[in-house]
Write a protein that holds these residues in place. Structure first.
Motif, PDB file in Angstrom:
ATOM      1  N   ALA A 197       0.813  -1.213   0.000  1.00  0.00           N
ATOM      2  CA  ALA A 197       0.000   0.000   0.000  1.00  0.00           C
ATOM      3  C   ALA A 197       0.847   1.263   0.000  1.00  0.00           C
ATOM      4  CB  ALA A 197      -0.929   0.007   1.209  1.00  0.00           C
ATOM      5  N   GLN A 198       0.303   2.276  -0.651  1.00  0.00           N
ATOM      6  CA  GLN A 198       0.804   3.635  -0.535  1.00  0.00           C
ATOM      7  C   GLN A 198      -0.355   4.481  -0.006  1.00  0.00           C
ATOM      8  OE1 GLN A 198       1.085   2.136  -3.878  1.00  0.00           O
ATOM      9  NE2 GLN A 198       2.919   1.152  -3.039  1.00  0.00           N
ATOM     10  N   CYS A 199      -0.186   5.029   1.174  1.00  0.00           N
ATOM     11  CA  CYS A 199      -1.201   5.870   1.810  1.00  0.00           C
ATOM     12  C   CYS A 199      -0.551   7.224   2.079  1.00  0.00           C
ATOM     13  CB  CYS A 199      -1.691   5.239   3.107  1.00  0.00           C
ATOM     14  SG  CYS A 199      -2.273   3.537   2.930  1.00  0.00           S
ATOM     15  N   LYS A 200      -1.009   8.259   1.379  1.00  0.00           N
ATOM     16  CA  LYS A 200      -0.292   9.535   1.371  1.00  0.00           C
ATOM     17  C   LYS A 200      -1.188  10.701   1.782  1.00  0.00           C
ATOM     18  CE  LYS A 200       3.432   7.634  -0.446  1.00  0.00           C
ATOM     19  NZ  LYS A 200       4.673   7.507   0.347  1.00  0.00           N
ATOM     20  N   ILE A 201      -0.534  11.745   2.262  1.00  0.00           N
ATOM     21  CA  ILE A 201      -1.165  13.059   2.438  1.00  0.00           C
ATOM     22  C   ILE A 201      -0.650  13.925   1.299  1.00  0.00           C
ATOM     23  CG2 ILE A 201      -1.428  15.075   3.920  1.00  0.00           C
ATOM     24  CD1 ILE A 201      -0.924  13.268   6.319  1.00  0.00           C
ATOM     25  N   ASN A 227      -4.557  14.352   7.144  1.00  0.00           N
ATOM     26  CA  ASN A 227      -4.810  12.921   7.175  1.00  0.00           C
ATOM     27  C   ASN A 227      -4.724  12.363   5.755  1.00  0.00           C
ATOM     28  OD1 ASN A 227      -5.547  10.405   8.303  1.00  0.00           O
ATOM     29  ND2 ASN A 227      -6.906  11.422   9.753  1.00  0.00           N
ATOM     30  N   ILE A 228      -4.731  11.053   5.646  1.00  0.00           N
ATOM     31  CA  ILE A 228      -4.576  10.386   4.350  1.00  0.00           C
ATOM     32  C   ILE A 228      -5.643  10.858   3.381  1.00  0.00           C
ATOM     33  CG2 ILE A 228      -4.726   8.156   3.173  1.00  0.00           C
ATOM     34  CD1 ILE A 228      -3.589   6.921   5.806  1.00  0.00           C
ATOM     35  N   ASP A 229      -5.207  11.354   2.219  1.00  0.00           N
ATOM     36  CA  ASP A 229      -6.165  11.786   1.191  1.00  0.00           C
ATOM     37  C   ASP A 229      -5.870  11.145  -0.165  1.00  0.00           C
ATOM     38  OD1 ASP A 229      -3.903  13.218   0.488  1.00  0.00           O
ATOM     39  OD2 ASP A 229      -4.760  15.194   0.914  1.00  0.00           O
ATOM     40  N   TYR A 230      -5.020  10.125  -0.164  1.00  0.00           N
ATOM     41  CA  TYR A 230      -4.735   9.337  -1.370  1.00  0.00           C
ATOM     42  C   TYR A 230      -4.297   7.958  -0.924  1.00  0.00           C
ATOM     43  CZ  TYR A 230      -2.263   7.463  -5.407  1.00  0.00           C
ATOM     44  OH  TYR A 230      -1.844   6.652  -6.435  1.00  0.00           O
ATOM     45  N   PHE A 231      -4.854   6.926  -1.550  1.00  0.00           N
ATOM     46  CA  PHE A 231      -4.329   5.590  -1.270  1.00  0.00           C
ATOM     47  C   PHE A 231      -4.358   4.728  -2.515  1.00  0.00           C
ATOM     48  CE2 PHE A 231      -8.871   5.005  -0.065  1.00  0.00           C
ATOM     49  CZ  PHE A 231      -9.212   3.891  -0.818  1.00  0.00           C
ATOM     50  N   ASN A 232      -3.416   3.814  -2.551  1.00  0.00           N
ATOM     51  CA  ASN A 232      -3.329   2.817  -3.617  1.00  0.00           C
ATOM     52  C   ASN A 232      -2.956   1.496  -2.949  1.00  0.00           C
ATOM     53  OD1 ASN A 232      -3.262   2.121  -6.529  1.00  0.00           O
ATOM     54  ND2 ASN A 232      -1.143   1.598  -6.057  1.00  0.00           N
ATOM     55  N   LEU A 233      -3.894   0.568  -2.931  1.00  0.00           N
ATOM     56  CA  LEU A 233      -3.687  -0.724  -2.276  1.00  0.00           C
ATOM     57  C   LEU A 233      -3.600  -1.822  -3.332  1.00  0.00           C
ATOM     58  CD1 LEU A 233      -6.522  -0.514   0.454  1.00  0.00           C
ATOM     59  CD2 LEU A 233      -4.318   0.659   0.432  1.00  0.00           C
ATOM     60  N   THR A 234      -2.642  -2.698  -3.182  1.00  0.00           N
ATOM     61  CA  THR A 234      -2.556  -3.892  -4.026  1.00  0.00           C
ATOM     62  C   THR A 234      -2.765  -5.119  -3.147  1.00  0.00           C
ATOM     63  OG1 THR A 234      -0.990  -2.833  -5.554  1.00  0.00           O
ATOM     64  CG2 THR A 234      -1.144  -5.233  -5.620  1.00  0.00           C
ATOM     65  N   LEU A 254      -3.273  -2.895   8.131  1.00  0.00           N
ATOM     66  CA  LEU A 254      -2.124  -3.467   7.424  1.00  0.00           C
ATOM     67  C   LEU A 254      -1.661  -2.554   6.293  1.00  0.00           C
ATOM     68  CD1 LEU A 254      -3.070  -7.266   7.208  1.00  0.00           C
ATOM     69  CD2 LEU A 254      -1.316  -6.209   8.646  1.00  0.00           C
ATOM     70  N   ALA A 255      -2.609  -1.904   5.631  1.00  0.00           N
ATOM     71  CA  ALA A 255      -2.250  -0.976   4.556  1.00  0.00           C
ATOM     72  C   ALA A 255      -1.434   0.194   5.100  1.00  0.00           C
ATOM     73  CB  ALA A 255      -3.517  -0.469   3.868  1.00  0.00           C
ATOM     74  N   MET A 256      -1.849   0.734   6.227  1.00  0.00           N
ATOM     75  CA  MET A 256      -1.116   1.835   6.836  1.00  0.00           C
ATOM     76  C   MET A 256       0.291   1.400   7.239  1.00  0.00           C
ATOM     77  SD  MET A 256      -4.308   3.349   9.090  1.00  0.00           S
ATOM     78  CE  MET A 256      -3.415   4.735   9.819  1.00  0.00           C
ATOM     79  N   GLU A 257       0.400   0.177   7.747  1.00  0.00           N
ATOM     80  CA  GLU A 257       1.709  -0.340   8.134  1.00  0.00           C
ATOM     81  C   GLU A 257       2.584  -0.593   6.911  1.00  0.00           C
ATOM     82  OE1 GLU A 257       4.366  -1.841  11.263  1.00  0.00           O
ATOM     83  OE2 GLU A 257       2.804  -0.331  11.015  1.00  0.00           O
ATOM     84  N   LEU A 285       6.165   1.270   6.279  1.00  0.00           N
ATOM     85  CA  LEU A 285       7.401   0.512   6.169  1.00  0.00           C
ATOM     86  C   LEU A 285       7.928   0.443   4.742  1.00  0.00           C
ATOM     87  CD1 LEU A 285       6.529  -2.506   8.512  1.00  0.00           C
ATOM     88  CD2 LEU A 285       7.951  -0.501   9.054  1.00  0.00           C
ATOM     89  N   GLY A 286       7.058   0.729   3.769  1.00  0.00           N
ATOM     90  CA  GLY A 286       7.455   0.639   2.371  1.00  0.00           C
ATOM     91  C   GLY A 286       7.699  -0.781   1.902  1.00  0.00           C
ATOM     92  N   LYS A 287       6.879  -1.722   2.395  1.00  0.00           N
ATOM     93  CA  LYS A 287       7.074  -3.120   1.987  1.00  0.00           C
ATOM     94  C   LYS A 287       5.740  -3.862   1.980  1.00  0.00           C
ATOM     95  CE  LYS A 287       8.111  -5.191   6.504  1.00  0.00           C
ATOM     96  NZ  LYS A 287       9.128  -5.946   7.272  1.00  0.00           N
ATOM     97  N   THR A 288       5.741  -5.000   1.316  1.00  0.00           N
ATOM     98  CA  THR A 288       4.566  -5.865   1.289  1.00  0.00           C
ATOM     99  C   THR A 288       4.441  -6.606   2.606  1.00  0.00           C
ATOM    100  OG1 THR A 288       4.759  -6.161  -1.104  1.00  0.00           O
ATOM    101  CG2 THR A 288       3.518  -7.836   0.097  1.00  0.00           C
TER     102      THR A 288
END
Length: 350
Positions: free
Chosen positions: A202-206, A213-220, A335-338, A342-345
């Motif tokens: 996941a990439q969860c960004k401001i 707070n998070i205003d963009y996310f991309n989850l795989t 888990l997505a936030m984590e 951490l920048g990892k799967t």
């Protein structure tokens, strides 16, 4: 499953009188014979007197949960008080519908599940987009094997809101941001189609200036034979590509959101069977190797959630959305936030 059976109309109390209550709940409670609005808690006293003169009015949600004769409570309050209000409702022997997200902490969700079971009460979460017409179309296409083996599943919930505003959904530090707001819609649909993934990246960004707070996310979501990509952006001014599904027999593409929300906002009451039918110009398309065709959108209907909820309360049927399913949404959000931090799967452990 409820052991507190009811044979009459279900007296229903609503916590909150904002967009969620007015758009997604009251039109159905008002229209369906299984329910009646018995109480509402809100500080909007004048509006309640005008709009719902026959319902009991409470300034305090806690007072309503303790003193009203409601059998069912629908909680549309901010996310950070979902747990405390649902717990109080269950302790006062009331069935509960929580707006999504279920809770903001995993342990809180498990506490509510345990309490509801001990009390024999129905606890459900309003994942209404299981009854979006385009999602129901995908389920039909999969059941008929029209797409073949799906390899790439893409689901978007994009908007154009590039300027951050001061409101609780965006700014609350406990359960705020679009990962908690829009993420549950996309995650729940993916889990309904494919079950739990093996892992998540996941990439969860401001992204917006002044946002907190998070205003963009991309989850795989990683599955053994496919990837499911779930994303939400507040910078999308173009038509929203809602679904892009690639199988080894055909592809399905769909633009635009299900029309039910917009119709409810304009005051359309869900009193006809086809009230949620999408217009033909919004239908998706099927693409084959050498041809393409329009794919008629199935008839959606959020009323099915409430009809099934009534059956769960009255006769012990399964709730429309189990609290256990809803808790997996929260687990995957965490888990997505984590993963993003951490920048990892990260593996999804049962």
């Amino acid at each position: 499953m409820s052991n507190k059976m009811n044979t009459g109309v279900i007296k229903t109390a609503i916590v909150g009188y904002g967009l969620s209550a007015k758009t997604f709940h009251l039109p159905f409670i008002e229209s369906l014979p299984e329910f009646e609005v018995s109480a509402i808690s809100s500080s909007q006293t004048d509006a309640l007197k005008q709009d719902w003169p026959n319902a009991a009015h409470y300034l305090s949600a806690e007072e309503m949960l303790q003193n009203s004769d409601a059998q069912l409570v629908i909680i549309t309050a901010p996310n950070d008080v979902h747990f405390s209000l649902a717990k109080l409702a269950l302790e006062n022997n009331k069935h509960v519908i929580l707006e999504k997200p279920f809770v903001t902490n995993i342990a809180d969700g498990q506490t509510l599940i345990t309490l509801a079971k001990e009390k024999g009460l129905v606890l459900s979460v309003y994942h209404n987009r299981r009854w979006d017409g385009d999602f129901m179309t995908i389920k039909k296409l999969m059941a008929e094997n029209t797409l073949g083996n799906i390899k790439h599943f893409e689901s978007h919930f994009d908007r154009f809101r590039p300027i951050a505003v001061q409101r609780w959904r965006e700014n609350a530090q406990d359960g705020g941001g679009i990962l908690f707001d829009l993420g549950p819609h996309l995650i729940d649909q993916a889990l309904q189609l494919f079950g739990l993934p093996d892992a998540i990246t996941a990439q969860c960004k401001i992204m917006r200036e002044g946002a907190t707070n998070i205003d963009y996310f991309n989850l795989t979501l990683h599955y053994p034979d496919k990837l499911a990509l779930l994303s939400a952006s507040l910078f999308c001014a173009a038509p929203n590509l809602r679904f892009n599904i690639q199988g080894d027999r055909a592809n399905y593409r769909k633009w635009g959101l299900d029309p039910q929300e917009d119709r409810l906002k304009t005051g359309v009451l869900p009193t006809t069977t086809d009230w949620g039918q999408e217009n033909q110009d919004q239908y998706g398309h099927l693409y084959f190797e050498d041809s393409s065709q329009v794919a008629k959108t199935e008839l959606g209907g959020y009323q099915h959630f409430f009809v099934q909820m009534a059956k769960a309360i009255n006769s012990g049927a399964k709730p429309p959305v189990s609290a256990e399913d809803a808790l997996w949404n929260i687990k995957l959000i965490k888990l997505a936030m984590e993963s993003s931090r951490l920048g990892k799967t990260i593996k999804v452990l049962l």
